[in-house]
Structure formats: C-alpha cells, structure tokens
Design a protein around this motif. Structure first.
Motif, short mmCIF file in Angstrom:
data_model
loop_
_atom_site.label_atom_id
_atom_site.label_comp_id
_atom_site.label_asym_id
_atom_site.label_seq_id
_atom_site.Cartn_x
_atom_site.Cartn_y
_atom_site.Cartn_z
N GLN A 1 0.85 -1.18 0.00
CA GLN A 1 0.00 0.00 0.00
C GLN A 1 0.89 1.23 0.00
N LEU A 2 0.42 2.28 -0.63
CA LEU A 2 1.17 3.53 -0.64
C LEU A 2 1.11 4.17 0.74
N PRO A 3 2.24 4.71 1.22
CA PRO A 3 2.19 5.44 2.49
C PRO A 3 1.41 6.74 2.29
N ILE A 4 0.86 7.26 3.38
CA ILE A 4 0.01 8.45 3.31
C ILE A 4 0.75 9.64 2.72
N TRP A 5 2.05 9.78 2.99
CA TRP A 5 2.80 10.91 2.46
C TRP A 5 2.90 10.85 0.94
N ALA A 6 2.94 9.63 0.38
CA ALA A 6 3.04 9.48 -1.07
C ALA A 6 1.74 9.89 -1.76
N ILE A 7 0.67 9.89 -1.03
CA ILE A 7 -0.61 10.34 -1.57
C ILE A 7 -0.76 11.85 -1.35
N ALA A 8 -0.38 12.33 -0.15
CA ALA A 8 -0.57 13.74 0.21
C ALA A 8 0.38 14.66 -0.54
N LEU A 9 1.61 14.25 -0.79
CA LEU A 9 2.61 15.11 -1.42
C LEU A 9 2.17 15.63 -2.79
N PRO A 10 1.70 14.78 -3.71
CA PRO A 10 1.25 15.31 -5.01
C PRO A 10 0.05 16.25 -4.88
N ILE A 11 -0.82 15.98 -3.94
CA ILE A 11 -1.99 16.84 -3.74
C ILE A 11 -1.54 18.22 -3.26
N LEU A 12 -0.64 18.25 -2.28
CA LEU A 12 -0.14 19.54 -1.78
C LEU A 12 0.62 20.29 -2.87
N ALA A 13 1.40 19.59 -3.68
CA ALA A 13 2.13 20.24 -4.77
C ALA A 13 1.15 20.86 -5.76
N PHE A 14 0.08 20.16 -6.08
CA PHE A 14 -0.93 20.68 -7.00
C PHE A 14 -1.59 21.94 -6.43
N ILE A 15 -1.93 21.91 -5.15
CA ILE A 15 -2.55 23.08 -4.51
C ILE A 15 -1.59 24.26 -4.53
N GLY A 16 -0.30 24.02 -4.25
CA GLY A 16 0.70 25.08 -4.28
C GLY A 16 0.81 25.71 -5.66
N ILE A 17 0.86 24.90 -6.69
CA ILE A 17 0.95 25.40 -8.07
C ILE A 17 -0.31 26.21 -8.41
N LEU A 18 -1.46 25.73 -8.01
CA LEU A 18 -2.72 26.41 -8.26
C LEU A 18 -2.73 27.79 -7.60
N VAL A 19 -2.24 27.91 -6.37
CA VAL A 19 -2.20 29.19 -5.65
C VAL A 19 -1.28 30.16 -6.39
N VAL A 20 -0.11 29.71 -6.82
CA VAL A 20 0.84 30.57 -7.54
C VAL A 20 0.21 31.05 -8.84
N VAL A 21 -0.43 30.16 -9.59
CA VAL A 21 -1.04 30.54 -10.86
C VAL A 21 -2.15 31.57 -10.64
N LEU A 22 -2.99 31.36 -9.64
CA LEU A 22 -4.07 32.31 -9.35
C LEU A 22 -3.52 33.67 -8.94
N GLN A 23 -2.47 33.70 -8.15
CA GLN A 23 -1.86 34.98 -7.73
C GLN A 23 -1.29 35.71 -8.96
N ASN A 24 -0.62 34.99 -9.84
CA ASN A 24 -0.08 35.61 -11.05
C ASN A 24 -1.18 36.16 -11.94
N MET A 25 -2.30 35.47 -12.01
CA MET A 25 -3.43 35.93 -12.82
C MET A 25 -4.01 37.22 -12.24
N ARG A 26 -4.09 37.30 -10.90
CA ARG A 26 -4.60 38.52 -10.26
C ARG A 26 -3.67 39.71 -10.52
N ARG A 27 -2.37 39.47 -10.40
CA ARG A 27 -1.39 40.54 -10.59
C ARG A 27 -1.40 41.05 -12.03
N SER A 28 -1.50 40.16 -12.98
CA SER A 28 -1.50 40.58 -14.38
C SER A 28 -2.79 41.29 -14.77
N GLY A 29 -3.86 41.06 -14.00
CA GLY A 29 -5.15 41.71 -14.25
C GLY A 29 -5.22 43.10 -13.64
N GLU A 30 -4.33 43.48 -12.73
CA GLU A 30 -4.36 44.79 -12.06
C GLU A 30 -3.76 45.87 -12.89
#
Length: 164
Positions: A135-164
């Motif tokens: 079975q996959l350890p919990i960190w192996a499941i959580a790490l990709p999810i957290l990385a995706f959320i981090g990338i999503l936050v950066v992209v959304l912040q860049n979109m806000r800045r470019s719209g100002e």
C-alpha cells in the motif's frame, strides 16, 4: 440451448471467500437440463490469459437446487484474488440425453475479500508465512496533492497581478 450463471452471494464474489456458482442450462422452450443428463466441466481462468494456458481452477460440479431449478450444475469456487475471471462451462449429453455439445463463457468480476491486505503465502521451503499487500504510504498520496494546490495558488496569484 441457453445458459445462465449465478454466483452466491448476490452475484458479487469476494476474493479468498467461497462462492457458490450455479448454471441454469435450458433447451429451446425453457426445459431445464440437469447435471445428470450432462457431462459438464467447469474451468476458471484469470484474465487475461493466453490460448492453451491451463485453467487456474477446475472445480468439481455437483447437482444443486437453486431458485426454481433442481439438479443443475453447481460448484463452490474460491477466487484467489480480486480481478476479472472467465468461467468456461463445457458440456456434452450423457447417453440417452439429447442436446448439442456446448461451451459457455462467462466473465466474472471478483471484489477484494474481507482480509485482502493479509494473505497466506508459502516461502521457498513451503512454510506458511503471512504477507502484506503493498500500500502507498500516506505521504506518497498527500505530497502530489499539496504540490498541485501550491501550483494552483501561484497561478491564481499571477493571474490577479497581471489583471491589475
């Protein structure tokens, strides 16, 4: 000739647990063919399998009574693990019976058993040992999810800045 497969319990077999498989064989017009009139054999193959490969299981058929059928072919089957299997039922008439030889193939999906994580295995000496499924350890499941959320936050912040 027609053939219907039913597996107890509720057409939902589970790995490592006994399941009762029975076959309602009927002639045109609905007359039932009991096991006593049929030289039948059952073979179970794990999918996928190659032509000519020997069956995984060859359960002994016995006459059973199921629903409105009496003396029809049935067998107890224990599927070794979850997955897809093919049940092949071949039959020829015994002397005195009149029907054409047949072969029916049924695909069956087997769910994981109640103790699917813990299986009995044999080591190289043939001694019984207990094994754990991987079975996959919990960190192996959580790490990709957290990385995706981090990338999503950066992209959304860049979109806000470019719209100002």
């Amino acid at each position: 000739m027609g053939g219907t497969l039913h597996i107890e319990p509720n057409d939902n077999p589970r790995a490592g647990e006994p399941s009762q498989a029975w076959f309602a064989l009927t002639r045109r017009g609905g007359r039932v063919i009991p096991l006593s009139q049929c030289n039948c054999q059952l073979a179970v193959y794990a999918q996928p399998y190659a032509a000519g490969e020997p069956p995984l299981l060859e359960p002994e058929l016995e006459p059973v009574a199921a629903e409105r059928y009496q003396g029809i072919p049935g067998a107890e089957v224990v599927f070794p693990k979850a997955g897809i299997y093919e049940l092949q039922l071949n039959g020829k008439p015994v002397s005195g019976a009149r029907f054409k030889p047949f072969e029916f193939k049924f695909e069956v999906t087997v769910a994981g058993g109640s103790n699917q994580n813990s299986r009995n295995l044999r080591d190289v000496n043939g001694d019984l040992v207990e094994g754990q499924s991987q079975q996959l350890p919990i960190w192996a499941i959580a790490l990709p999810i957290l990385a995706f959320i981090g990338i999503l936050v950066v992209v959304l912040q860049n979109m806000r800045r470019s719209g100002e």
